[in-house]
Scaffold this motif. Structure first.
Motif, PDB file in Angstrom:
ATOM      1  N   THR A  25       8.940  81.190  28.093  1.00 36.44           N
ATOM      2  CA  THR A  25       8.747  79.956  27.336  1.00 36.44           C
ATOM      3  C   THR A  25      10.059  79.368  26.864  1.00 36.44           C
ATOM      4  O   THR A  25      10.158  78.179  26.652  1.00 36.44           O
ATOM      5  CB  THR A  25       7.854  80.199  26.108  1.00 36.44           C
ATOM      6  N   THR A  26      11.099  80.231  26.704  1.00 34.12           N
ATOM      7  CA  THR A  26      12.373  79.714  26.194  1.00 34.12           C
ATOM      8  C   THR A  26      13.104  78.921  27.262  1.00 34.12           C
ATOM      9  O   THR A  26      13.853  78.011  26.954  1.00 34.12           O
ATOM     10  CB  THR A  26      13.272  80.860  25.704  1.00 34.12           C
ATOM     11  N   ARG A  27      12.907  79.270  28.503  1.00 28.78           N
ATOM     12  CA  ARG A  27      13.559  78.517  29.569  1.00 28.78           C
ATOM     13  C   ARG A  27      12.900  77.148  29.658  1.00 28.78           C
ATOM     14  O   ARG A  27      11.731  77.026  29.993  1.00 28.78           O
ATOM     15  CB  ARG A  27      13.369  79.240  30.910  1.00 28.78           C
ATOM     16  N   LYS A  42       9.146  71.907  34.768  1.00 31.17           N
ATOM     17  CA  LYS A  42       7.963  72.354  35.488  1.00 31.17           C
ATOM     18  C   LYS A  42       7.071  73.276  34.672  1.00 31.17           C
ATOM     19  O   LYS A  42       6.130  73.837  35.191  1.00 31.17           O
ATOM     20  CB  LYS A  42       8.396  73.087  36.755  1.00 31.17           C
ATOM     21  N   GLY A  43       7.389  73.485  33.402  1.00 32.25           N
ATOM     22  CA  GLY A  43       6.585  74.392  32.596  1.00 32.25           C
ATOM     23  C   GLY A  43       5.150  73.928  32.457  1.00 32.25           C
ATOM     24  O   GLY A  43       4.890  72.746  32.246  1.00 32.25           O
ATOM     25  N   ARG A  44       4.216  74.857  32.617  1.00 38.48           N
ATOM     26  CA  ARG A  44       2.805  74.495  32.482  1.00 38.48           C
ATOM     27  C   ARG A  44       2.160  75.437  31.486  1.00 38.48           C
ATOM     28  O   ARG A  44       2.458  76.625  31.455  1.00 38.48           O
ATOM     29  CB  ARG A  44       2.075  74.651  33.817  1.00 38.48           C
ATOM     30  N   GLU A  45       1.281  74.880  30.703  1.00 41.07           N
ATOM     31  CA  GLU A  45       0.582  75.722  29.746  1.00 41.07           C
ATOM     32  C   GLU A  45      -0.603  76.395  30.412  1.00 41.07           C
ATOM     33  O   GLU A  45      -1.362  75.765  31.137  1.00 41.07           O
ATOM     34  CB  GLU A  45       0.107  74.884  28.560  1.00 41.07           C
ATOM     35  N   VAL A  46      -0.703  77.689  30.146  1.00 39.85           N
ATOM     36  CA  VAL A  46      -1.846  78.437  30.674  1.00 39.85           C
ATOM     37  C   VAL A  46      -2.510  79.177  29.526  1.00 39.85           C
ATOM     38  O   VAL A  46      -1.879  79.470  28.516  1.00 39.85           O
ATOM     39  CB  VAL A  46      -1.422  79.462  31.768  1.00 39.85           C
ATOM     40  N   ASP A  53      -4.646  77.509  34.268  1.00 38.77           N
ATOM     41  CA  ASP A  53      -4.142  76.272  33.687  1.00 38.77           C
ATOM     42  C   ASP A  53      -5.020  75.835  32.506  1.00 38.77           C
ATOM     43  O   ASP A  53      -6.238  75.772  32.621  1.00 38.77           O
ATOM     44  CB  ASP A  53      -4.134  75.177  34.765  1.00 38.77           C
ATOM     45  N   ILE A  54      -4.361  75.509  31.422  1.00 39.06           N
ATOM     46  CA  ILE A  54      -5.106  75.143  30.214  1.00 39.06           C
ATOM     47  C   ILE A  54      -5.884  73.848  30.407  1.00 39.06           C
ATOM     48  O   ILE A  54      -6.867  73.581  29.720  1.00 39.06           O
ATOM     49  CB  ILE A  54      -4.147  75.052  28.993  1.00 39.06           C
ATOM     50  N   MET A  55      -5.438  73.046  31.378  1.00 39.68           N
ATOM     51  CA  MET A  55      -6.131  71.794  31.644  1.00 39.68           C
ATOM     52  C   MET A  55      -7.581  72.014  32.081  1.00 39.68           C
ATOM     53  O   MET A  55      -8.412  71.127  31.970  1.00 39.68           O
ATOM     54  CB  MET A  55      -5.402  70.991  32.735  1.00 39.68           C
ATOM     55  N   SER A  56      -7.865  73.195  32.626  1.00 41.20           N
ATOM     56  CA  SER A  56      -9.222  73.478  33.085  1.00 41.20           C
ATOM     57  C   SER A  56     -10.137  73.929  31.953  1.00 41.20           C
ATOM     58  O   SER A  56     -11.337  74.021  32.143  1.00 41.20           O
ATOM     59  CB  SER A  56      -9.200  74.587  34.150  1.00 41.20           C
ATOM     60  N   ILE A  74      -1.632  81.528  24.534  1.00 39.13           N
ATOM     61  CA  ILE A  74      -1.398  80.331  25.349  1.00 39.13           C
ATOM     62  C   ILE A  74       0.084  80.333  25.673  1.00 39.13           C
ATOM     63  O   ILE A  74       0.936  80.408  24.780  1.00 39.13           O
ATOM     64  CB  ILE A  74      -1.812  79.048  24.597  1.00 39.13           C
ATOM     65  N   LEU A  75       0.423  80.331  26.954  1.00 37.89           N
ATOM     66  CA  LEU A  75       1.797  80.505  27.390  1.00 37.89           C
ATOM     67  C   LEU A  75       2.250  79.301  28.192  1.00 37.89           C
ATOM     68  O   LEU A  75       1.439  78.592  28.780  1.00 37.89           O
ATOM     69  CB  LEU A  75       1.908  81.734  28.307  1.00 37.89           C
ATOM     70  N   THR A  76       3.581  79.098  28.194  1.00 37.66           N
ATOM     71  CA  THR A  76       4.124  78.104  29.111  1.00 37.66           C
ATOM     72  C   THR A  76       4.765  78.853  30.270  1.00 37.66           C
ATOM     73  O   THR A  76       5.586  79.736  30.076  1.00 37.66           O
ATOM     74  CB  THR A  76       5.172  77.231  28.405  1.00 37.66           C
ATOM     75  N   VAL A  77       4.343  78.528  31.449  1.00 32.67           N
ATOM     76  CA  VAL A  77       4.797  79.245  32.635  1.00 32.67           C
ATOM     77  C   VAL A  77       5.468  78.250  33.565  1.00 32.67           C
ATOM     78  O   VAL A  77       4.975  77.149  33.766  1.00 32.67           O
ATOM     79  CB  VAL A  77       3.596  79.901  33.352  1.00 32.67           C
ATOM     80  N   ASN A  78       6.640  78.643  34.093  1.00 32.15           N
ATOM     81  CA  ASN A  78       7.296  77.790  35.075  1.00 32.15           C
ATOM     82  C   ASN A  78       6.850  78.187  36.471  1.00 32.15           C
ATOM     83  O   ASN A  78       6.599  79.359  36.742  1.00 32.15           O
ATOM     84  CB  ASN A  78       8.820  77.930  34.953  1.00 32.15           C
ATOM     85  N   GLU A  79       6.782  77.186  37.307  1.00 28.76           N
ATOM     86  CA  GLU A  79       6.338  77.416  38.688  1.00 28.76           C
ATOM     87  C   GLU A  79       7.101  78.575  39.338  1.00 28.76           C
ATOM     88  O   GLU A  79       6.532  79.429  39.997  1.00 28.76           O
ATOM     89  CB  GLU A  79       6.518  76.153  39.540  1.00 28.76           C
ATOM     90  N   GLU A  80       8.450  78.564  39.083  1.00 28.41           N
ATOM     91  CA  GLU A  80       9.256  79.564  39.802  1.00 28.41           C
ATOM     92  C   GLU A  80       9.026  80.993  39.294  1.00 28.41           C
ATOM     93  O   GLU A  80       9.403  81.951  39.933  1.00 28.41           O
ATOM     94  CB  GLU A  80      10.759  79.213  39.742  1.00 28.41           C
ATOM     95  N   ASP A  81       8.365  81.106  38.126  1.00 27.13           N
ATOM     96  CA  ASP A  81       8.077  82.437  37.603  1.00 27.13           C
ATOM     97  C   ASP A  81       6.847  83.055  38.248  1.00 27.13           C
ATOM     98  O   ASP A  81       6.566  84.237  38.077  1.00 27.13           O
ATOM     99  CB  ASP A  81       7.860  82.388  36.084  1.00 27.13           C
ATOM    100  N   ILE A  82       6.095  82.225  38.913  1.00 28.98           N
ATOM    101  CA  ILE A  82       4.870  82.748  39.518  1.00 28.98           C
ATOM    102  C   ILE A  82       5.233  83.441  40.830  1.00 28.98           C
ATOM    103  O   ILE A  82       5.846  82.855  41.716  1.00 28.98           O
ATOM    104  CB  ILE A  82       3.851  81.620  39.760  1.00 28.98           C
ATOM    105  N   GLN A  83       4.874  84.723  40.892  1.00 26.33           N
ATOM    106  CA  GLN A  83       5.216  85.505  42.076  1.00 26.33           C
ATOM    107  C   GLN A  83       3.971  85.725  42.919  1.00 26.33           C
ATOM    108  O   GLN A  83       2.855  85.628  42.416  1.00 26.33           O
ATOM    109  CB  GLN A  83       5.769  86.874  41.635  1.00 26.33           C
ATOM    110  N   PRO A  84       4.203  86.015  44.200  1.00 21.83           N
ATOM    111  CA  PRO A  84       3.044  86.294  45.055  1.00 21.83           C
ATOM    112  C   PRO A  84       2.291  87.528  44.567  1.00 21.83           C
ATOM    113  O   PRO A  84       2.834  88.365  43.854  1.00 21.83           O
ATOM    114  CB  PRO A  84       3.657  86.516  46.432  1.00 21.83           C
ATOM    115  N   VAL A  85       1.034  87.597  44.990  1.00 26.18           N
ATOM    116  CA  VAL A  85       0.201  88.721  44.565  1.00 26.18           C
ATOM    117  C   VAL A  85       0.745  90.011  45.176  1.00 26.18           C
ATOM    118  O   VAL A  85       0.901  90.094  46.388  1.00 26.18           O
ATOM    119  CB  VAL A  85      -1.246  88.504  45.040  1.00 26.18           C
ATOM    120  N   PRO A  86       1.094  91.035  44.332  1.00 24.94           N
ATOM    121  CA  PRO A  86       1.613  92.283  44.908  1.00 24.94           C
ATOM    122  C   PRO A  86       0.529  93.048  45.665  1.00 24.94           C
ATOM    123  O   PRO A  86      -0.659  92.900  45.375  1.00 24.94           O
ATOM    124  CB  PRO A  86       2.086  93.068  43.679  1.00 24.94           C
TER     125      PRO A  86
END
Lengths: 703, 155, 126
Positions: free
Chosen positions: B5-7, B11-15, B28-31, B104-116
């Motif tokens: 959240t500090t970065r 592109k930050g999105r709230e989830v 996504d919090i929008m949902s 409730i978190l803010t997540v940047n697109e680039e922080d999302i990693q593929p499913v391990p």
């Protein structure tokens, strides 16, 4: 011409067209029945005339052209030059259908003439024995004012023009005004006007209706003579007018008073300052009318008894009222739990609130209600087309067309009704020869009627044909493996075979009602509306299909029941009666089957709990209630329920919006405690339990 | 707050993050339309086991999906401590039954990693990526895949 | 002060079109659905100009014009006939009844306004 293209106006035009087409069809129906008066013909004429007028304003040329031919023929009927014979009326009705098609095409912006129009036009022309003035001649209809450019081009700008203008009495009688004519002329150039008062008689000899004044006008203008004549367009038949060109020489001042002089002596100079003197006979009135003029405020709208409302808004209101009714029920329940003394104020107030909410609901529902008439009129056309296709003569009689039904119900009823109407003409009515042999009039009759009956709408489609040929129906059903050859079927049961899926196929259904769609589809469409279809047929006399429908899709009367701890609602219309298990005569059939004897038949028992996977059917039915339900008057079953709570109106909520269709469930509702209850669909439960051919069939086999 | 959240990135999105049978998820919090406590549902006949029934949401009939059962983590025995996350998926409103909403978190697109690869197959089908926040792995849920099947049939 | 116009037409579409066109031109518009309705409106307030259709239920354009002339014989009220009809005998009948002018549809905004301005006694704005 400037064509108007605002969408709102277009919408309103098409809406009006619907009404006019309806009025036209009404008129034809009256004429066919022979009950019409002169005004009927006038009304039909005006309807077509108004469609033409509006269509012209929007530039729907094909529509204008056809309406013009149609109108010309109707005018002959109106003036008595044409008899309203059977042939003529049939042609007019077909023309009416075509006109409706052209309106639809214009609405869909499909423009252009439609197939069949040319033939109808020819038939109309040969009917009236002449060619009407062609609509291609429409530009000639345009007043002279607009065609002046062409005339003007033929001549040079004439420079100085001399005009002799002598008004006749008619000019004033028709409220034309020389002063205004002069003002219009002034816009074309420099005007000089001289009034020749020499013919004004002495007062005792003066005829006040006559003008006695002649004007000699001089106009310096670049405009054509046509433009000048256009100014006199409205008065050319009410004056002496001589226009001559003086070339560029100009008009010499003579001894007649100039325009300015005349204005200064005129008593109403202040009103008509920039123009010219009015004729003496009219001055007083003019002053009065001019001073009386009051204005201000926006233009007043048309006086109409209806408003147009977006359907979404109505539906939103209906939803809100539905919620209000639910909230009221919830409140009632909470208050009941308080166990207040009876006769308390809260309960009394709540009771009136409940009544009010109910009235509001009814009122809001009524907004969606519409008369079935337009739908019936559509059916008139279906009958005509079906009659033509089958070579039969058919008269459609409609009854109760002002009966009102929910808009959505009407919309969704059109397809099944169309099918049934076609079926009635195609299969119900005999050929003219067969009818003659049977001693019936060659013309068959189909009666389409609507009526409100005990909170539902009944729509009947009756024909006076030969009735259902049960032997043949049975044979077909057997050959298709729909019924066992050994089955002992009653007449009603055989009739109901017509509704079996797969009964009608392209083979025996003619091109007309065919399209691979059977009565089963029509019936299931009616069922999705919460409706039911039944047949009654008498050999040699005819067949009646009866559709019973809910008044609205938003609320229904239901029996609130309890099964396996769940609260459910059974539509009241499906319930025949309830039986106490203790006194009922219950028999076992096979390992698990059970039937109850009721009204001289054995009715299979179904446990809603098991059907819905909530429990195993209880072996001991003591303390349970059997709810006798029926579908389409022939198949029955008895539902095991644990308790009957209440009978009440419930608001119908869709399960499909957020979830999907659930087999055996028609919809959901919200009860007083705020919880959801499922509204069961007795038809599908019965069908699952006892098969489409009906419970009684199987049971009779078993006996 | 967390390092995600500090970065500050555009592109930050709230989830909204929540827990189902001990695992952390988010979407996504929008949902999210609202979060309600558990209320008794009305059972739906012939429904998939993970469909807990329907509830009344201000006059609408809303199905409730037991996410734990849907993800193959075993059925929840719902009680007053459970929550129903009301979500709007496409044009449909669906309640999702979860243990608790955690953050409730803010997540940047680039922080999302593929499913391990280590993720259980059942769960993998319903998630579109993972985010690591304070050492916790939060699975980003693909809402369109948790819709009850009756909806997919009509959709 | 703007001119006050009464438009009489049984077609809602035509009423709408006339009303919009005249409103745009700055006139004050009153509408009536047929001749009878038109006479009722006149009882409320007298317009500067009347525009009327011919083919109408109850009281047609001819009857309406005749009645206006009879009832308001001491007023000047130009009456313009707006119709699809162009037959000379109908024009003559309208003139006989007391019509001031004759405009043939299709509806043309400019044409209509020009005609009104040609017959209206200026009450101010024009």
């Amino acid at each position: 011409m400037s064509s108007v293209s605002s969408d709102d106006f277009r919408d309103s035009f098409f809406q009006e067209c619907e009404e006019l087409l309806e009025a036209m069809q009404d008129g034809f129906a009256l004429m066919v029945s022979g009950a019409h008066e002169a005004e009927t013909v006038h009304a039909v004429f005006r309807a077509v005339h108004s469609i033409k007028g509006g269509a012209g304003a929007f530039g729907f040329d094909a529509l204008v052209a056809f309406a013009h031919h149609f109108e010309t023929a109707l005018d002959k009927l109106r003036s008595g030059d044409l008899e309203a014979g059977e042939e003529t009326l049939m042609l007019f009705q077909r023309c009416g259908d075509h006109l409706a098609d052209l309106v639809s095409a214009a609405r869909d912006e499909a423009g252009g003439p439609l197939p069949g129009g040319e033939e109808l036009r020819e038939e109309l022309d040969s009917l009236i024995g002449e060619q009407p003035q062609e609509e291609e001649g429409l530009p000639a209809f345009e007043p002279v004012v607009l065609d002046l450019d062409a005339m003007g081009e033929a001549q040079e700008g004439p420079g100085s023009i001399s005009i002799l203008f002598e008004p006749e009495a008619d000019l004033f009688r028709s409220n034309n005004e020389p002063a205004l004519l002069f003002r219009s002329l002034e816009r074309l150039g420099r005007l000089e006007a001289r009034a020749d008062l020499s013919r004004v008689p002495l007062l005792e000899d003066l005829d006040p209706e006559q003008c006695h004044i002649q004007w000699q006008l001089g106009l310096e203008t670049e405009e054509s003579e046509g433009e000048i004549r256009a100014v006199f367009e409205f008065v050319e038949d009410a004056c002496r007018l001589e226009i001559s060109s003086l070339g560029a020489a100009g008009l010499e001042d003579g001894d007649l008073p100039s325009l300015e002089d005349l204005i200064s002596v005129s008593p109403e100079a202040s009103l008509l300052a920039e123009t010219a003197p009015p004729p003496p006979a009219q001055t007083a009135e003019k002053t009065e009318s001019a001073t009386e003029k009051t204005s201000g405020g926006p233009p007043r709208g048309a006086a109409t008894a209806t408003i147009r409302v977006d359907l979404d808004r109505v539906d939103k209101l209906i939803n809100l009222v539905g919620e209000l009714v639910i909230k009221e029920a919830m409140l009632s329940q909470s208050i009941a739990q308080l166990e207040l003394p009876s006769e308390n104020e809260v309960s009394g107030g709540l009771e009136s609130l409940k009544q009010l909410a109910g009235e509001i609901q009814e009122g809001v529902m009524a907004i969606r209600a519409q008369p079935v008439k337009p739908m019936f009129q559509r059916m008139a056309r279906i009958v005509r087309e079906a009659a033509t296709a089958t070579g039969k003569r058919v008269r459609l009689v409609t009854q109760g067309e002002h009966t009102e039904v929910d808009k959505t119900v009407i919309e969704r009823l059109i397809d099944p009704l169309t099918h049934m109407i076609r079926n009635a003409v195609d299969h119900g009515l005999e050929s003219p020869e067969a009818r003659r042999e049977a001693g019936k009039p060659e013309e068959g009759t189909v009666i389409l009627s609507a009526a409100h009956r005990s909170g539902r709408v009944m729509i009947d489609i009756s024909d006076d044909g030969g009735g259902i040929n049960r032997e043949k129906v049975r044979k077909i059903a057997e050959s298709k493996g729909l019924v066992s050859p050994e089955a002992d079927l009653s007449a009603v049961e055989i009739d109901n075979l017509l509704f079996l899926p797969g009964f009608s196929s392209k083979e025996q259904v003619s091109e007309l009602s065919g399209r691979g769609v059977g009565l089963d589809v029509a019936r299931s469409e009616v069922q999705t509306l919460g409706g039911r279809v039944s047949i009654a047929s008498t050999p040699g006399e005819g067949t009646t299909f009866s559709i019973s429908l809910p008044l609205t899709l938003a609320v229904m009367e239901g029996m609130v029941i309890e099964v396996a701890g769940q609260t459910m609602v059974v539509p009241i219309t499906a319930i025949q009666e309830s039986l106490q298990t203790r006194t009922a005569e219950i028999h076992s059939i096979g390992a698990t089957g059970r039937v109850v004897a009721n009204r001289e038949r054995l009715v299979p028992i179904v446990d809603l709990g098991e059907t819905f996977g909530l429990r195993r059917t209880p072996q001991n039915l003591d303390g349970h209630v059997l709810l006798m339900v029926e579908t389409d008057s022939t198949t029955h079953c008895a539902l095991i329920v644990d308790a009957i709570q209440d009978q009440r109106q419930v608001v119908i909520k869709s399960l499909e919006t957020n979830y999907g269709h659930v087999h055996g469930v028609a919809a959901a509702t919200i009860l007083g405690d705020g919880r959801i209850a499922l509204i069961i669909d007795p038809d599908s439960i019965i069908r699952d339990t006892v098969g489409a051919a009906g419970a009684d069939l199987q049971l009779q086999l078993a006996r | 707050m967390t390092d995600t959240t500090t970065r500050t990135s555009g592109k930050g999105r709230e989830v909204v993050a929540f827990r189902v049978s001990g695992q952390d998820f988010c979407f996504d919090i929008m949902s999210v339309r609202e979060i309600r406590g558990w209320t008794e549902t009305t059972l739906l006949p012939h429904a998939q086991p993970y469909v807990k029934g329907v509830i009344n949401l201000r006059g609408s009939v809303v199905p409730v999906v037991d996410l734990s059962e849907r993800l193959g983590l075993g059925a929840i025995e719902p009680g007053p401590r459970h929550v129903i996350i009301i979500t709007v998926i496409g044009s449909q409103t669906v309640g999702l039954l979860a243990d608790v909403v955690s953050d409730i978190l803010t997540v940047n697109e680039e922080d999302i990693q593929p499913v391990p690869e280590i993720a259980a197959d059942e769960v993998k089908a319903y998630i579109s990526g993972v985010v690591v926040v304070e050492g916790k792995m939060i699975r980003k849920m693909d809402l369109s895949r948790v819709l009850p099947t009756a909806i997919r049939e009509v959709a | 002060m703007s001119l006050k116009i009464l438009a009489v037409d049984d077609s809602r579409t035509m009423r709408n079109l006339i009303s919009a066109a005249l409103g745009r031109a700055g006139f004050e518009v009153d509408l009536a659905e047929d001749g009878e309705d038109g006479l009722r409106r006149l009882a409320d307030a007298l317009p500067d100009v009347i525009i009327t259709d011919i083919n109408m239920p109850r009281l047609d354009g001819f009857g309406f014009i005749e009645n206006v002339r009879k009832l308001y014989r001491d007023r000047i009220m130009p009456i313009l006939v707006l119709t699809t009809e162009s037959a000379p005998d109908l024009k003559a009948r309208a003139r006989e009844a007391g019509a001031t002018g004759w405009i043939v549809k299709p509806f043309d905004e400019e044409k209509l306004i020009w005609a009104i301005e040609r017959v209206a006694i200026p009450g101010g704005g024009t």
